[in-house]
Design a protein around this motif. Sequence first.
Motif, PDB file in Angstrom:
ATOM      1  N   GLY A  59       0.829  -1.199   0.000  1.00 29.64           N
ATOM      2  CA  GLY A  59       0.000   0.000   0.000  1.00 29.64           C
ATOM      3  C   GLY A  59       0.860   1.244   0.000  1.00 29.64           C
ATOM      4  O   GLY A  59       1.953   1.254   0.564  1.00 29.64           O
ATOM      5  N   LEU A  60       0.349   2.294  -0.647  1.00 27.38           N
ATOM      6  CA  LEU A  60       1.112   3.534  -0.775  1.00 27.38           C
ATOM      7  C   LEU A  60       0.164   4.732  -0.855  1.00 27.38           C
ATOM      8  O   LEU A  60      -0.800   4.717  -1.615  1.00 27.38           O
ATOM      9  CB  LEU A  60       1.959   3.481  -2.054  1.00 27.38           C
ATOM     10  N   VAL A  61       0.452   5.733  -0.045  1.00 27.69           N
ATOM     11  CA  VAL A  61      -0.149   7.062  -0.197  1.00 27.69           C
ATOM     12  C   VAL A  61       1.030   8.005  -0.361  1.00 27.69           C
ATOM     13  O   VAL A  61       1.926   8.045   0.485  1.00 27.69           O
ATOM     14  CB  VAL A  61      -1.018   7.468   1.011  1.00 27.69           C
ATOM     15  N   ALA A  62       1.042   8.730  -1.465  1.00 27.57           N
ATOM     16  CA  ALA A  62       2.111   9.686  -1.748  1.00 27.57           C
ATOM     17  C   ALA A  62       1.517  11.089  -1.772  1.00 27.57           C
ATOM     18  O   ALA A  62       0.486  11.310  -2.410  1.00 27.57           O
ATOM     19  CB  ALA A  62       2.774   9.368  -3.086  1.00 27.57           C
ATOM     20  N   ALA A  73      -1.388  20.261   1.577  1.00 26.15           N
ATOM     21  CA  ALA A  73      -0.700  19.061   1.102  1.00 26.15           C
ATOM     22  C   ALA A  73      -1.572  18.466   0.006  1.00 26.15           C
ATOM     23  O   ALA A  73      -2.805  18.497   0.092  1.00 26.15           O
ATOM     24  CB  ALA A  73      -0.525  18.051   2.234  1.00 26.15           C
ATOM     25  N   TYR A  74      -0.942  17.934  -1.029  1.00 31.00           N
ATOM     26  CA  TYR A  74      -1.667  17.360  -2.161  1.00 31.00           C
ATOM     27  C   TYR A  74      -1.348  15.877  -2.273  1.00 31.00           C
ATOM     28  O   TYR A  74      -0.195  15.510  -2.503  1.00 31.00           O
ATOM     29  CB  TYR A  74      -1.282  18.057  -3.464  1.00 31.00           C
ATOM     30  N   ILE A  75      -2.348  15.046  -2.118  1.00 36.07           N
ATOM     31  CA  ILE A  75      -2.156  13.609  -2.303  1.00 36.07           C
ATOM     32  C   ILE A  75      -2.172  13.337  -3.803  1.00 36.07           C
ATOM     33  O   ILE A  75      -3.122  13.679  -4.495  1.00 36.07           O
ATOM     34  CB  ILE A  75      -3.254  12.794  -1.585  1.00 36.07           C
ATOM     35  N   THR A  76      -1.101  12.710  -4.280  1.00 36.77           N
ATOM     36  CA  THR A  76      -0.988  12.425  -5.709  1.00 36.77           C
ATOM     37  C   THR A  76      -1.333  10.982  -6.038  1.00 36.77           C
ATOM     38  O   THR A  76      -1.681  10.670  -7.174  1.00 36.77           O
ATOM     39  CB  THR A  76       0.420  12.759  -6.223  1.00 36.77           C
ATOM     40  N   SER A  77      -1.257  10.090  -5.049  1.00 40.63           N
ATOM     41  CA  SER A  77      -1.511   8.681  -5.346  1.00 40.63           C
ATOM     42  C   SER A  77      -1.949   7.939  -4.087  1.00 40.63           C
ATOM     43  O   SER A  77      -1.376   8.138  -3.017  1.00 40.63           O
ATOM     44  CB  SER A  77      -0.242   8.027  -5.907  1.00 40.63           C
ATOM     45  N   VAL A  78      -2.957   7.088  -4.258  1.00 39.26           N
ATOM     46  CA  VAL A  78      -3.413   6.170  -3.212  1.00 39.26           C
ATOM     47  C   VAL A  78      -3.581   4.817  -3.894  1.00 39.26           C
ATOM     48  O   VAL A  78      -4.325   4.706  -4.866  1.00 39.26           O
ATOM     49  CB  VAL A  78      -4.765   6.615  -2.597  1.00 39.26           C
ATOM     50  N   SER A  79      -2.888   3.800  -3.389  1.00 37.49           N
ATOM     51  CA  SER A  79      -2.979   2.488  -4.025  1.00 37.49           C
ATOM     52  C   SER A  79      -2.718   1.387  -3.012  1.00 37.49           C
ATOM     53  O   SER A  79      -1.887   1.526  -2.117  1.00 37.49           O
ATOM     54  CB  SER A  79      -1.987   2.384  -5.184  1.00 37.49           C
ATOM     55  N   VAL A  80      -3.445   0.298  -3.174  1.00 35.50           N
ATOM     56  CA  VAL A  80      -3.282  -0.902  -2.356  1.00 35.50           C
ATOM     57  C   VAL A  80      -3.428  -2.097  -3.281  1.00 35.50           C
ATOM     58  O   VAL A  80      -4.332  -2.123  -4.128  1.00 35.50           O
ATOM     59  CB  VAL A  80      -4.336  -0.959  -1.222  1.00 35.50           C
ATOM     60  N   LEU A  81      -2.551  -3.071  -3.123  1.00 36.60           N
ATOM     61  CA  LEU A  81      -2.671  -4.285  -3.926  1.00 36.60           C
ATOM     62  C   LEU A  81      -4.046  -4.906  -3.707  1.00 36.60           C
ATOM     63  O   LEU A  81      -4.562  -4.932  -2.581  1.00 36.60           O
ATOM     64  CB  LEU A  81      -1.588  -5.295  -3.543  1.00 36.60           C
ATOM     65  N   ARG A  82      -4.624  -5.405  -4.774  1.00 38.07           N
ATOM     66  CA  ARG A  82      -5.995  -5.932  -4.739  1.00 38.07           C
ATOM     67  C   ARG A  82      -6.202  -6.952  -3.613  1.00 38.07           C
ATOM     68  O   ARG A  82      -7.238  -6.949  -2.947  1.00 38.07           O
ATOM     69  CB  ARG A  82      -6.337  -6.549  -6.093  1.00 38.07           C
ATOM     70  N   ALA A  83      -5.243  -7.822  -3.383  1.00 33.26           N
ATOM     71  CA  ALA A  83      -5.386  -8.842  -2.336  1.00 33.26           C
ATOM     72  C   ALA A  83      -5.502  -8.250  -0.941  1.00 33.26           C
ATOM     73  O   ALA A  83      -5.957  -8.925  -0.010  1.00 33.26           O
ATOM     74  CB  ALA A  83      -4.201  -9.809  -2.389  1.00 33.26           C
ATOM     75  N   VAL A 109      -5.479  19.046   3.423  1.00 33.45           N
ATOM     76  CA  VAL A 109      -4.980  17.986   2.542  1.00 33.45           C
ATOM     77  C   VAL A 109      -6.008  17.836   1.433  1.00 33.45           C
ATOM     78  O   VAL A 109      -7.196  17.691   1.703  1.00 33.45           O
ATOM     79  CB  VAL A 109      -4.793  16.651   3.293  1.00 33.45           C
ATOM     80  N   SER A 110      -5.562  17.889   0.187  1.00 40.99           N
ATOM     81  CA  SER A 110      -6.463  17.821  -0.962  1.00 40.99           C
ATOM     82  C   SER A 110      -6.072  16.680  -1.887  1.00 40.99           C
ATOM     83  O   SER A 110      -4.913  16.273  -1.933  1.00 40.99           O
ATOM     84  CB  SER A 110      -6.422  19.132  -1.756  1.00 40.99           C
ATOM     85  N   LEU A 111      -7.057  16.202  -2.613  1.00 45.98           N
ATOM     86  CA  LEU A 111      -6.804  15.198  -3.641  1.00 45.98           C
ATOM     87  C   LEU A 111      -7.878  15.316  -4.702  1.00 45.98           C
ATOM     88  O   LEU A 111      -8.910  15.951  -4.491  1.00 45.98           O
ATOM     89  CB  LEU A 111      -6.755  13.784  -3.052  1.00 45.98           C
ATOM     90  N   GLU A 112      -7.606  14.721  -5.846  1.00 48.17           N
ATOM     91  CA  GLU A 112      -8.548  14.694  -6.961  1.00 48.17           C
ATOM     92  C   GLU A 112      -8.855  13.248  -7.289  1.00 48.17           C
ATOM     93  O   GLU A 112      -7.996  12.379  -7.167  1.00 48.17           O
ATOM     94  CB  GLU A 112      -7.946  15.387  -8.183  1.00 48.17           C
ATOM     95  N   VAL A 113     -10.099  12.999  -7.719  1.00 46.43           N
ATOM     96  CA  VAL A 113     -10.518  11.644  -8.033  1.00 46.43           C
ATOM     97  C   VAL A 113     -11.540  11.698  -9.160  1.00 46.43           C
ATOM     98  O   VAL A 113     -12.267  12.684  -9.301  1.00 46.43           O
ATOM     99  CB  VAL A 113     -11.092  10.947  -6.767  1.00 46.43           C
ATOM    100  N   ALA A 114     -11.570  10.654  -9.952  1.00 48.84           N
ATOM    101  CA  ALA A 114     -12.559  10.569 -11.029  1.00 48.84           C
ATOM    102  C   ALA A 114     -13.941  10.350 -10.423  1.00 48.84           C
ATOM    103  O   ALA A 114     -14.106   9.570  -9.489  1.00 48.84           O
ATOM    104  CB  ALA A 114     -12.218   9.428 -11.980  1.00 48.84           C
ATOM    105  N   SER A 115     -14.946  11.015 -10.972  1.00 51.78           N
ATOM    106  CA  SER A 115     -16.294  10.935 -10.418  1.00 51.78           C
ATOM    107  C   SER A 115     -16.893   9.530 -10.499  1.00 51.78           C
ATOM    108  O   SER A 115     -17.791   9.203  -9.737  1.00 51.78           O
ATOM    109  CB  SER A 115     -17.218  11.935 -11.102  1.00 51.78           C
TER     110      SER A 115
END
Length: 155
Positions: A59-62, A73-83, A109-115
């Motif tokens: 898992g990663l939050v950058a 602060a701007y979050i550019t990525s949030v990801s976790v392996l599917r498992a 802290v801000s981030l953007e995401v697809a609707s």
Amino acid sequence: MVDFRRNTASAAQIAEHLGRCDADFVPPLSARVDIGSYAEKIASKATRFEAWADSVLLGLVAAYCNDREHGIAYITSVSVLRAWTGQGVAARLLDQCVEHALASGLRQVSLEVASDNTPAINLYEKSGFVAGRTGTPFLGMDIYLNYGPEHEQQA
């Protein structure tokens, strides 16, 4: 057992992780960026909140925590392996990111995401983010979410 760390992953480890998560991004990350170059940028410029199991980055939050002028602060990525999804890993990484940003003197802290990325939007809202300003969609992202004292005025 999950081990939570900060700023330990190399660019190669980040690239491998993002590649494994690519199809789970909405839209896919590789459709928006060159994953290798993006991983290099994250490794050199972002604060990284990481979840590891043994030697696997799961898992990663950058986030870019350097906008002192605006206090954001701007979050550019949030990801976790599917498992590992659904086990609270992303929520814990987001909490660590927000805690770090606010402790560093940033106000928001801000981030953007697809609707159409409903699972991510639900995660962010459960983590205390609220919809904020809207603007010109950037790389398929068209919802803006904010965490911090200012978010009530922007919602």
